[in-house]
Motif scaffolding. Sequence first.
Motif, PDB file in Angstrom:
ATOM      1  N   GLN A 254     -27.736  -0.315  28.609  1.00  0.00           N
ATOM      2  CA  GLN A 254     -27.495  -0.818  29.964  1.00  0.00           C
ATOM      3  C   GLN A 254     -27.700  -2.324  30.020  1.00  0.00           C
ATOM      4  O   GLN A 254     -26.917  -3.053  30.652  1.00  0.00           O
ATOM      5  CB  GLN A 254     -28.429  -0.106  30.945  1.00  0.00           C
ATOM      6  CG  GLN A 254     -28.163  -0.462  32.406  1.00  0.00           C
ATOM      7  CD  GLN A 254     -29.047   0.332  33.354  1.00  0.00           C
ATOM      8  OE1 GLN A 254     -30.031   0.947  32.949  1.00  0.00           O
ATOM      9  NE2 GLN A 254     -28.694   0.328  34.636  1.00  0.00           N
ATOM     10  N   TRP A 255     -28.744  -2.815  29.346  1.00  0.00           N
ATOM     11  CA  TRP A 255     -28.998  -4.254  29.268  1.00  0.00           C
ATOM     12  C   TRP A 255     -27.847  -4.960  28.557  1.00  0.00           C
ATOM     13  O   TRP A 255     -27.385  -6.020  28.989  1.00  0.00           O
ATOM     14  CB  TRP A 255     -30.317  -4.488  28.534  1.00  0.00           C
ATOM     15  CG  TRP A 255     -30.621  -5.917  28.200  1.00  0.00           C
ATOM     16  CD1 TRP A 255     -31.218  -6.845  29.008  1.00  0.00           C
ATOM     17  CD2 TRP A 255     -30.342  -6.594  26.959  1.00  0.00           C
ATOM     18  NE1 TRP A 255     -31.331  -8.049  28.341  1.00  0.00           N
ATOM     19  CE2 TRP A 255     -30.800  -7.928  27.095  1.00  0.00           C
ATOM     20  CE3 TRP A 255     -29.756  -6.200  25.758  1.00  0.00           C
ATOM     21  CZ2 TRP A 255     -30.693  -8.851  26.071  1.00  0.00           C
ATOM     22  CZ3 TRP A 255     -29.641  -7.131  24.722  1.00  0.00           C
ATOM     23  CH2 TRP A 255     -30.099  -8.438  24.891  1.00  0.00           C
TER      24      TRP A 255
ATOM     25  N   ASN B  41     -31.700   2.302  27.961  1.00  0.00           N
ATOM     26  CA  ASN B  41     -32.011   1.054  28.672  1.00  0.00           C
ATOM     27  C   ASN B  41     -31.442  -0.152  27.931  1.00  0.00           C
ATOM     28  O   ASN B  41     -30.976  -1.110  28.553  1.00  0.00           O
ATOM     29  CB  ASN B  41     -33.518   0.909  28.828  1.00  0.00           C
ATOM     30  CG  ASN B  41     -34.107   1.912  29.796  1.00  0.00           C
ATOM     31  OD1 ASN B  41     -33.415   2.436  30.672  1.00  0.00           O
ATOM     32  ND2 ASN B  41     -35.392   2.207  29.645  1.00  0.00           N
TER      33      ASN B  41
ATOM     34  N   ASP C 204     -29.508 -14.473  26.958  1.00  0.00           N
ATOM     35  CA  ASP C 204     -30.392 -13.309  27.013  1.00  0.00           C
ATOM     36  C   ASP C 204     -30.780 -12.854  25.600  1.00  0.00           C
ATOM     37  O   ASP C 204     -31.943 -12.530  25.335  1.00  0.00           O
ATOM     38  CB  ASP C 204     -29.717 -12.156  27.755  1.00  0.00           C
ATOM     39  CG  ASP C 204     -29.478 -12.467  29.223  1.00  0.00           C
ATOM     40  OD1 ASP C 204     -30.304 -13.165  29.834  1.00  0.00           O
ATOM     41  OD2 ASP C 204     -28.435 -12.015  29.753  1.00  0.00           O
TER      42      ASP C 204
ATOM     43  N   PHE D 207     -37.578  -2.278  26.048  1.00  0.00           N
ATOM     44  CA  PHE D 207     -36.603  -1.379  26.681  1.00  0.00           C
ATOM     45  C   PHE D 207     -37.217  -0.023  27.020  1.00  0.00           C
ATOM     46  O   PHE D 207     -36.504   0.962  27.205  1.00  0.00           O
ATOM     47  CB  PHE D 207     -35.393  -1.195  25.764  1.00  0.00           C
ATOM     48  CG  PHE D 207     -34.642  -2.460  25.468  1.00  0.00           C
ATOM     49  CD1 PHE D 207     -33.967  -3.141  26.472  1.00  0.00           C
ATOM     50  CD2 PHE D 207     -34.629  -2.993  24.188  1.00  0.00           C
ATOM     51  CE1 PHE D 207     -33.277  -4.316  26.203  1.00  0.00           C
ATOM     52  CE2 PHE D 207     -33.943  -4.172  23.910  1.00  0.00           C
ATOM     53  CZ  PHE D 207     -33.270  -4.838  24.925  1.00  0.00           C
TER      54      PHE D 207
ATOM     55  N   ALA E 191     -25.749  -8.519  29.167  1.00  0.00           N
ATOM     56  CA  ALA E 191     -26.480  -9.572  28.456  1.00  0.00           C
ATOM     57  C   ALA E 191     -25.565 -10.704  28.011  1.00  0.00           C
ATOM     58  O   ALA E 191     -24.442 -10.481  27.543  1.00  0.00           O
ATOM     59  CB  ALA E 191     -27.206  -8.985  27.262  1.00  0.00           C
TER      60      ALA E 191
END
Length: 297
Positions: free
Chosen positions: A199-200, A196, A208, A190, A204
């Motif tokens: 945001q993922w 980050n 993931d 990340f 997800a």
Amino acid sequence: MTTAKVDDEALFMAVDGGGTGCRARLETADGKVIGGGLAGPAATRFGVEASWAAISTAFSNALDEAGIGRSDAGHIHAGIGVAGLSRQGAREALEAMEHPFASAHFATDGEIACLGAHGGRDGAIVIVGTGSCGLARLSGQLIKIGGYGFPISDEGSGAYLGLRVVRAAMMAHDGRMAMTALLGEIMGRFGDDPGNAVQWMDQATATDYAAFAPIVVRHADDGDPAARRIMQDAAAAIETIGRTLFERGAERLTLIGGLASVIESWLAPDLRRRLSPQLGDSLDGAAILAGRPAIGR
């Protein structure tokens, strides 16, 4: 769930309709494979019409390979396992679909996995893959433990490993726990920026999260303390499912799924000694569902 009663001249179409793909296999009563077919995902979460389209494509391909036309399939009995069959209205909708077979019996993908694992006899399985679930067939009754979906369930699974390691990496980044090689590698994915990761997280899926599982396993094998704690916790969750199935009356228990062999090595010795080998796969279970006699492979 019942299996079909058929005559000695019948053929058996076994279908395993999973969330990543659909497989079909046409067999004789003694288990000789005479045709096979593949298709895309058949889970009902993609819609019943899409599920049936994948199932039809797979079994049509198997018929084609065997040189049997759909109009000549009246002596074939089908057993069809479908991921998500328990969704409201899914079973009824699929059972109403037109098919070319003498009979078609439906079950969940977990049920055919359990049938196959124990050669059609009573027994239990713990599925350990992207998700996790315990399932047992005992005297005609089906018992399910867990498997309600990530993140509220699926303990000990690949997605569980991923969730645990991302959470631990964020805590280590904050200084709330010791940073290790594993947690540093995860934060590196990340860009060492918690923003980050957040945001993922918003997009997800369980798949993931499960993509981080091999990284956890690798670092655990190297002795990373954070990785070992996560693996121990995952194994404890799978142990709880297995012991619960034994308490409910199961005499045979088999671990199956992509992480089964990994998790097995982390289980308590007494539980490992009680595990039984897998006798067959999901397509064997689907063939038994269709009415094919149980055989050894």
